[in-house]
Enzyme design. Structure first.
Site, PDB file in Angstrom:
ATOM      1  N   ASN A   1       0.843  -1.193   0.000  1.00 28.81           N
ATOM      2  CA  ASN A   1       0.000   0.000   0.000  1.00 28.81           C
ATOM      3  C   ASN A   1       0.879   1.244   0.000  1.00 28.81           C
ATOM      4  O   ASN A   1       2.100   1.151   0.036  1.00 28.81           O
ATOM      5  CB  ASN A   1      -0.970  -0.018   1.191  1.00 28.81           C
ATOM      6  CG  ASN A   1      -0.234  -0.006   2.505  1.00 28.81           C
ATOM      7  OD1 ASN A   1       0.417   0.971   2.862  1.00 28.81           O
ATOM      8  ND2 ASN A   1      -0.313  -1.115   3.243  1.00 28.81           N
TER       9      ASN A   1
ATOM     10  N   ASP B   1      -4.012  -6.210   5.342  1.00 31.95           N
ATOM     11  CA  ASP B   1      -4.977  -7.100   5.993  1.00 31.95           C
ATOM     12  C   ASP B   1      -4.926  -8.514   5.423  1.00 31.95           C
ATOM     13  O   ASP B   1      -5.335  -9.463   6.073  1.00 31.95           O
ATOM     14  CB  ASP B   1      -6.389  -6.519   5.830  1.00 31.95           C
ATOM     15  CG  ASP B   1      -6.534  -5.215   6.602  1.00 31.95           C
ATOM     16  OD1 ASP B   1      -6.071  -5.178   7.763  1.00 31.95           O
ATOM     17  OD2 ASP B   1      -7.056  -4.224   6.049  1.00 31.95           O
TER      18      ASP B   1
ATOM     19  N   LYS C   1     -10.619  -2.830  19.386  1.00 32.98           N
ATOM     20  CA  LYS C   1      -9.226  -3.233  19.629  1.00 32.98           C
ATOM     21  C   LYS C   1      -8.766  -2.862  21.038  1.00 32.98           C
ATOM     22  O   LYS C   1      -7.607  -3.013  21.377  1.00 32.98           O
ATOM     23  CB  LYS C   1      -8.305  -2.594  18.584  1.00 32.98           C
ATOM     24  CG  LYS C   1      -8.693  -2.930  17.148  1.00 32.98           C
ATOM     25  CD  LYS C   1      -7.621  -2.577  16.132  1.00 32.98           C
ATOM     26  CE  LYS C   1      -8.192  -2.720  14.725  1.00 32.98           C
ATOM     27  NZ  LYS C   1      -7.165  -2.825  13.691  1.00 32.98           N
TER      28      LYS C   1
HETATM   29  O1  C5P Z   1      -8.753  -2.126  11.205  1.00 30.67           O
HETATM   30  P1  C5P Z   1      -7.722  -1.222  10.587  1.00 30.67           P
HETATM   31  O2  C5P Z   1      -6.766  -1.932   9.718  1.00 30.67           O
HETATM   32  O3  C5P Z   1      -8.296  -0.014   9.923  1.00 30.67           O
HETATM   33  O4  C5P Z   1      -6.933  -0.673  11.880  1.00 30.67           O
HETATM   34  C1  C5P Z   1      -5.887   0.198  11.783  1.00 30.67           C
HETATM   35  C2  C5P Z   1      -5.065   0.105  13.027  1.00 30.67           C
HETATM   36  O5  C5P Z   1      -4.789  -1.249  13.372  1.00 30.67           O
HETATM   37  C3  C5P Z   1      -3.700   0.731  12.797  1.00 30.67           C
HETATM   38  O6  C5P Z   1      -3.294   1.267  14.037  1.00 30.67           O
HETATM   39  C4  C5P Z   1      -2.863  -0.446  12.350  1.00 30.67           C
HETATM   40  O7  C5P Z   1      -1.493  -0.240  12.614  1.00 30.67           O
HETATM   41  C5  C5P Z   1      -3.439  -1.592  13.158  1.00 30.67           C
HETATM   42  N1  C5P Z   1      -3.397  -2.877  12.460  1.00 30.67           N
HETATM   43  C6  C5P Z   1      -2.610  -3.897  12.927  1.00 30.67           C
HETATM   44  N2  C5P Z   1      -2.605  -5.124  12.282  1.00 30.67           N
HETATM   45  C7  C5P Z   1      -3.369  -5.334  11.200  1.00 30.67           C
HETATM   46  C8  C5P Z   1      -4.188  -4.294  10.711  1.00 30.67           C
HETATM   47  C9  C5P Z   1      -4.169  -3.070  11.366  1.00 30.67           C
HETATM   48  O8  C5P Z   1      -1.897  -3.726  13.900  1.00 30.67           O
HETATM   49  N3  C5P Z   1      -3.337  -6.497  10.591  1.00 30.67           N
END
Ligand code: C5P
Length: 404
Positions: free
Chosen positions: A212, A281, A344
């Site tokens: 990304n 993700d 979270k």
């Molecule tokens: O759910 P989302 O991806 O939007 O969440 C973003 C937050 O979660 C950010 O702080 C990102 O660093 C963390 N994150 C993570 N591991 C993932 C996805 C997101 O630590 N696999």
């Protein structure tokens, strides 16, 4: 909260304006507040006040020339730059503001400022027209964006006979700013801050990956600022083209699984986790060990879900460490940020709307700090300034947790 610490040093820079006489009062005020003061003057400042005045007030040598013979044979501007917990320039002329804005270092003061890692406060003083000139204001904006703090000039009668903006702010106000900056300069001493930054790259084959647009700029700025404020900092970053911030443990990883392992290995000793990484993700479910030939291109890439590192920390945390997440959204920013906060188990979410120009790859961003009971909207700011604002909030959360 902070342990008893040694006396902090404030370097006061004096430039060539009539307000230089007020710098004597500033120096006395700052010393009364318990700081050690070292004065650096420009040649023009010595036309208004003599170095002997400041030497007598501070009991310290006063630096003016880059070429003076130093008794202890140290490189003087470097030792001053390193000794400074805060640098305050009062009065600061339009000329010195212009030099600072362009990184010039042609005298003792500007060389010291360029060499220091300490926060710099500028208290301008000049004729109203000089202050209002577009070029001066552009220089001020450039410095602000880089994290310089300004104590705005006041309004009133000026030495040149004009009445208007341009008078040096009152010495007590400048001393207040210096003291606030000095507190901030060490407010994370003894705190271990773990920061994640950048994107992750999820390989399809040895040359292709899913990634990304995250540049890592925000996370690197946070790590740098936390280290400057005395924290022990670990920065776990995906692939970015940024140099290691000074004094920070930098762990460079590629994939989300590697990031997870590096983060988990450091979580138990961390007091604060700031997850600014844009973790992928999903990853390709399989990895082709040889480059996939164009003719063999699959119709689809099968994906597997990556673990949510931050959610995992939230579950394991039990309210111990301060956890901060990021939320890049394209709509309903606060609603989604609150969902993330609860889901979270975070203390704070830094939310931004990435549907416009700002966000990835830019130097500036507009963010909101969202907690369970507040949503604070900040103006468009340089990512370094955002880092500072964020760490102000985090330092308060760390303090509150310690006093529980
Ligand atoms: O759910 P989302 O991806 O939007 O969440 C973003 C937050 O979660 C950010 O702080 C990102 O660093 C963390 N994150 C993570 N591991 C993932 C996805 C997101 O630590 N696999």
């Amino acid at each position: 909260m902070s342990p008893k610490r040694e006396q902090q040093t404030i370097v006061v820079g004096v430039t060539g304006g009539i307000g230089a006489y007020k710098a004597c009062e500033l120096v006395r005020d700052v010393m009364r507040r318990g700081f050690r003061v070292k004065v650096v003057m420009t040649e023009s400042a010595t036309r208004f006040v003599t170095p002997l005045t400041f030497r007598t007030l501070t009991g310290e040598p006063v630096a003016v020339s880059l070429w003076a013979d130093e008794p202890d044979a140290k490189v003087h501007h470097i030792s001053l730059a390193e000794a400074a917990d805060v640098v305050v320039i009062a009065p600061c002329t339009a000329n010195v503001i212009a030099k600072l804005a362009h990184g010039r270092a042609d005298d003792m003061l500007t060389t010291t400022v360029l060499a220091t890692e300490a926060p710099v406060i500028v208290a301008p003083a000049m004729n109203t027209h000089m202050w209002r000139k577009e070029v001066t204001q552009a220089n001020v904006s450039a410095l602000r964006a880089r994290g310089y703090a300004f104590v705005e000039p006041g309004h009133g009668a000026l030495a040149c006979g004009d009445v208007g903006e341009g008078r040096l702010a009152e010495p007590a106000l400048i001393a207040d700013a210096a003291q606030a900056e000095a507190c901030r300069a060490r407010d994370l001493a003894g705190v271990h801050v773990l920061v994640t930054a950048g994107p992750t790259h999820e390989p399809i084959d040895p040359v292709r990956f899913i990634g990304n647009r995250s540049s890592g700029k925000t996370g690197f700025a946070i790590a740098e600022e936390a280290a400057r404020r005395g924290a022990r900092v670990s920065l776990v970053t995906g692939p970015v083209s940024l140099p290691d911030p000074f004094g920070v443990e930098v762990v460079r990883v590629t994939t989300a699984l590697q990031m997870r392992a590096a983060v988990l290995a450091r979580f138990d000793s961390s007091d604060v986790v700031i997850a600014s990484a844009a973790v992928a993700d999903f990853r390709p479910a399989t990895f082709a060990s040889g480059k996939i030939k164009t003719a063999d291109a699959p119709d689809a890439v099968v994906l597997a879900r990556n673990p949510d590192i931050l959610a995992e920390l939230g579950e394991a945390n039990g309210g111990r460490a301060v956890l901060v997440g990021f939320a890049a959204e394209t709509s309903d920013v606060v609603t989604y940020a609150r969902e993330k906060l609860a889901g979270k188990r975070l203390d704070l979410v830094v939310a931004n709307d990435v549907s416009g120009e700002l966000g990835f790859e830019t130097d500036e961003n507009r963010v909101m700090f969202v907690s369970a009971d507040a949503a604070e909207e900040l103006p468009v700011l340089d990512k370094r300034v955002i880092a500072r604002e964020l760490l102000d909030r985090i330092a308060a959360l760390v303090d509150a947790r310690k006093s529980l």
